[in-house]
Design a protein around this motif. Structure first.
Motif, PDB file in Angstrom:
ATOM      1  N   ALA A   1       0.864  -1.177   0.000  1.00 51.58           N
ATOM      2  CA  ALA A   1       0.000   0.000   0.000  1.00 51.58           C
ATOM      3  C   ALA A   1       0.901   1.228   0.000  1.00 51.58           C
ATOM      4  CB  ALA A   1      -0.908   0.007   1.221  1.00 51.58           C
ATOM      5  N   VAL A   2       0.575   2.188  -0.844  1.00 50.76           N
ATOM      6  CA  VAL A   2       1.405   3.379  -1.020  1.00 50.76           C
ATOM      7  C   VAL A   2       0.539   4.622  -0.850  1.00 50.76           C
ATOM      8  CG1 VAL A   2       2.890   4.655  -2.611  1.00 50.76           C
ATOM      9  CG2 VAL A   2       2.912   2.151  -2.625  1.00 50.76           C
ATOM     10  N   LYS A   3       1.049   5.591  -0.076  1.00 49.65           N
ATOM     11  CA  LYS A   3       0.351   6.870   0.061  1.00 49.65           C
ATOM     12  C   LYS A   3       1.243   7.982  -0.467  1.00 49.65           C
ATOM     13  CE  LYS A   3      -0.142   9.132   3.977  1.00 49.65           C
ATOM     14  NZ  LYS A   3      -0.565   9.513   5.344  1.00 49.65           N
TER      15      LYS A   3
ATOM     16  N   ILE B   1      13.662   4.118   7.252  1.00 51.51           N
ATOM     17  CA  ILE B   1      13.132   2.821   7.686  1.00 51.51           C
ATOM     18  C   ILE B   1      13.819   2.419   8.984  1.00 51.51           C
ATOM     19  CG2 ILE B   1      14.788   1.582   6.213  1.00 51.51           C
ATOM     20  CD1 ILE B   1      12.669  -0.655   5.941  1.00 51.51           C
ATOM     21  N   ASN B   2      13.028   1.996   9.976  1.00 50.94           N
ATOM     22  CA  ASN B   2      13.601   1.517  11.230  1.00 50.94           C
ATOM     23  C   ASN B   2      14.315   0.193  11.003  1.00 50.94           C
ATOM     24  OD1 ASN B   2      12.536   3.685  12.649  1.00 50.94           O
ATOM     25  ND2 ASN B   2      10.659   2.590  13.193  1.00 50.94           N
ATOM     26  N   ASP B   3      15.311  -0.069  11.826  1.00 46.20           N
ATOM     27  CA  ASP B   3      16.081  -1.302  11.652  1.00 46.20           C
ATOM     28  C   ASP B   3      15.193  -2.530  11.833  1.00 46.20           C
ATOM     29  OD1 ASP B   3      18.748  -2.100  10.975  1.00 46.20           O
ATOM     30  OD2 ASP B   3      18.931  -2.988  12.970  1.00 46.20           O
ATOM     31  N   SER B   4      14.211  -2.451  12.735  1.00 50.31           N
ATOM     32  CA  SER B   4      13.322  -3.597  12.952  1.00 50.31           C
ATOM     33  C   SER B   4      12.450  -3.853  11.729  1.00 50.31           C
ATOM     34  CB  SER B   4      12.439  -3.365  14.186  1.00 50.31           C
ATOM     35  OG  SER B   4      11.636  -2.220  14.026  1.00 50.31           O
ATOM     36  N   GLU B   5      12.038  -2.769  11.042  1.00 52.74           N
ATOM     37  CA  GLU B   5      11.236  -2.924   9.833  1.00 52.74           C
ATOM     38  C   GLU B   5      12.080  -3.526   8.710  1.00 52.74           C
ATOM     39  OE1 GLU B   5       8.107  -2.281   9.937  1.00 52.74           O
ATOM     40  OE2 GLU B   5       7.855  -0.945  11.641  1.00 52.74           O
ATOM     41  N   ARG B   6      13.319  -3.050   8.591  1.00 53.13           N
ATOM     42  CA  ARG B   6      14.222  -3.606   7.575  1.00 53.13           C
ATOM     43  C   ARG B   6      14.510  -5.080   7.853  1.00 53.13           C
ATOM     44  NH1 ARG B   6      17.871  -0.485   4.591  1.00 53.13           N
ATOM     45  NH2 ARG B   6      18.107   1.046   6.265  1.00 53.13           N
TER      46      ARG B   6
ATOM     47  N   TRP C   1       3.428   0.563   3.096  1.00 55.78           N
ATOM     48  CA  TRP C   1       3.148  -0.523   4.022  1.00 55.78           C
ATOM     49  C   TRP C   1       3.223  -1.817   3.220  1.00 55.78           C
ATOM     50  CZ3 TRP C   1       0.903   4.149   3.893  1.00 55.78           C
ATOM     51  CH2 TRP C   1       0.855   4.891   5.080  1.00 55.78           C
ATOM     52  N   LEU C   2       4.138  -2.701   3.611  1.00 49.82           N
ATOM     53  CA  LEU C   2       4.384  -3.937   2.867  1.00 49.82           C
ATOM     54  C   LEU C   2       3.922  -5.141   3.672  1.00 49.82           C
ATOM     55  CD1 LEU C   2       5.769  -5.170   0.311  1.00 49.82           C
ATOM     56  CD2 LEU C   2       7.849  -5.358   1.703  1.00 49.82           C
ATOM     57  N   LEU C   3       3.146  -6.016   3.030  1.00 47.73           N
ATOM     58  CA  LEU C   3       2.703  -7.257   3.666  1.00 47.73           C
ATOM     59  C   LEU C   3       3.818  -8.298   3.517  1.00 47.73           C
ATOM     60  CD1 LEU C   3       0.079  -8.501   4.959  1.00 47.73           C
ATOM     61  CD2 LEU C   3      -0.372  -9.466   2.706  1.00 47.73           C
ATOM     62  N   VAL C   4       4.315  -8.829   4.647  1.00 45.97           N
ATOM     63  CA  VAL C   4       5.479  -9.716   4.632  1.00 45.97           C
ATOM     64  C   VAL C   4       5.110 -11.072   5.238  1.00 45.97           C
ATOM     65  CG1 VAL C   4       7.910  -9.961   5.250  1.00 45.97           C
ATOM     66  CG2 VAL C   4       6.928  -7.676   4.972  1.00 45.97           C
ATOM     67  N   PRO C   5       4.912 -12.113   4.412  1.00 45.20           N
ATOM     68  CA  PRO C   5       4.585 -13.441   4.931  1.00 45.20           C
ATOM     69  C   PRO C   5       5.853 -14.282   5.152  1.00 45.20           C
ATOM     70  CG  PRO C   5       4.321 -13.417   2.561  1.00 45.20           C
ATOM     71  CD  PRO C   5       4.823 -12.051   2.942  1.00 45.20           C
ATOM     72  N   TYR C   6       5.804 -15.141   6.166  1.00 49.56           N
ATOM     73  CA  TYR C   6       6.948 -16.010   6.456  1.00 49.56           C
ATOM     74  C   TYR C   6       6.593 -17.475   6.253  1.00 49.56           C
ATOM     75  CZ  TYR C   6       8.663 -11.772   8.708  1.00 49.56           C
ATOM     76  OH  TYR C   6       9.054 -10.485   8.973  1.00 49.56           O
TER      77      TYR C   6
ATOM     78  N   HIS D   1       3.732  -6.712   8.888  1.00 49.14           N
ATOM     79  CA  HIS D   1       3.593  -5.527   8.042  1.00 49.14           C
ATOM     80  C   HIS D   1       4.815  -4.647   8.300  1.00 49.14           C
ATOM     81  CE1 HIS D   1      -0.566  -6.953   8.271  1.00 49.14           C
ATOM     82  NE2 HIS D   1      -0.745  -6.366   7.106  1.00 49.14           N
ATOM     83  N   SER D   2       5.495  -4.271   7.243  1.00 50.96           N
ATOM     84  CA  SER D   2       6.668  -3.405   7.370  1.00 50.96           C
ATOM     85  C   SER D   2       6.319  -2.027   6.823  1.00 50.96           C
ATOM     86  CB  SER D   2       7.849  -4.004   6.604  1.00 50.96           C
ATOM     87  OG  SER D   2       9.006  -3.214   6.785  1.00 50.96           O
ATOM     88  N   GLN D   3       6.553  -1.011   7.638  1.00 46.73           N
ATOM     89  CA  GLN D   3       6.232   0.365   7.243  1.00 46.73           C
ATOM     90  C   GLN D   3       7.523   1.152   7.033  1.00 46.73           C
ATOM     91  OE1 GLN D   3       3.720   2.395  10.033  1.00 46.73           O
ATOM     92  NE2 GLN D   3       3.731   4.316   8.888  1.00 46.73           N
TER      93      GLN D   3
END
Length: 217
Positions: free
Chosen positions: A116-118, A195-200, A156-161, A168-170
């Motif tokens: 999702a992009v804003k 980007i926060n390190d946790s999101e990366r 906002w990226l949907l990240v499946p494992y 979700h990574s923002q």
């Protein structure tokens, strides 16, 4: 480069709870026994809270070399050992599964994830990624949307494992290039600008899992 005794590990534990899976813990490699690393109970440095691990827990971890290069790998809990202090046995990574991540050399994999992009104009767009990596992404959108080179995007990226959990990574990204396609869609190439390190870390973990899947084919 394989991890060594007394090196610190920085790790995330896979969880269906997004907040918990985003927390980074610190541990130390106390010993190495064959195909296992024996690590101390992970701790959250800011609060001193210990992280209780369970048999089978999946973790993504990295250690840092003297040159400042982060070496990422995935592992899981094999068991526990009491040796004066409680140690946790995790699977030692194979050398070829460790990925070195430098600022300009992030692992990148092909992937069709929802994004999702804003835009600054408050326009919200849904797209599908073409590839993702620790340094940026490319994604496909309808050609009618006014995305141009140099624009800043909230994403906002949907990240499946592999274990079935979803994160979700923002992040914020800067458009590097927009390429029109014959299908009428545009391929947007963007680099992370904030980007926060946790999101990366979430994205990098996904990339490693994808890379391992490719190797097994």
């Amino acid at each position: 480069m394989l991890p060594k005794i007394n090196q610190f590990l920085f790790l995330h534990v896979a969880s269906s709870d997004e907040e918990e899976s985003a927390i980074e813990y610190k541990s130390r490699i106390a010993d190495i026994d064959g195909e296992e690393l024996l690590i101390e109970v992970p701790i959250l440095e800011k609060t001193g809270r210990l992280k209780r691990l369970f048999l089978g827990d999946e973790i993504s971890a990295y250690f840092v070399t003297e040159e400042g290069v982060k070496n990422y790998f995935n592992s899981h809990v094999l068991g526990f050992m009491e040796d004066g202090v409680r140690l946790i046995r995790i699977r030692k990574p194979e050398l070829e599964s460790i990925t070195k991540v430098q600022r300009r050399n992030f692992l990148r994999v092909a992937a069709d994830l929802e994004i999702a992009v804003k835009l600054a104009s408050q326009i919200r767009i849904l797209g599908i990624t073409d590839d993702v990596g620790g340094g940026g992404i490319s994604f496909l959108i309808d050609g009618k949307w006014p995305i141009k080179q140099g624009m800043d995007l909230d994403c906002w990226l949907l990240v499946p494992y592999r274990n079935g959990s979803i994160d979700h990574s923002q992040f914020k990204a800067e458009v590097v290039r927009v390429k029109p396609l014959e299908s009428g869609k545009n391929q947007v190439m963007a680099k992370f600008s904030n980007i926060n390190d946790s999101e990366r870390q979430r994205i990098i973990r996904y990339c490693f899992e994808r890379q391992l899947d490719f190797r097994k084919r």
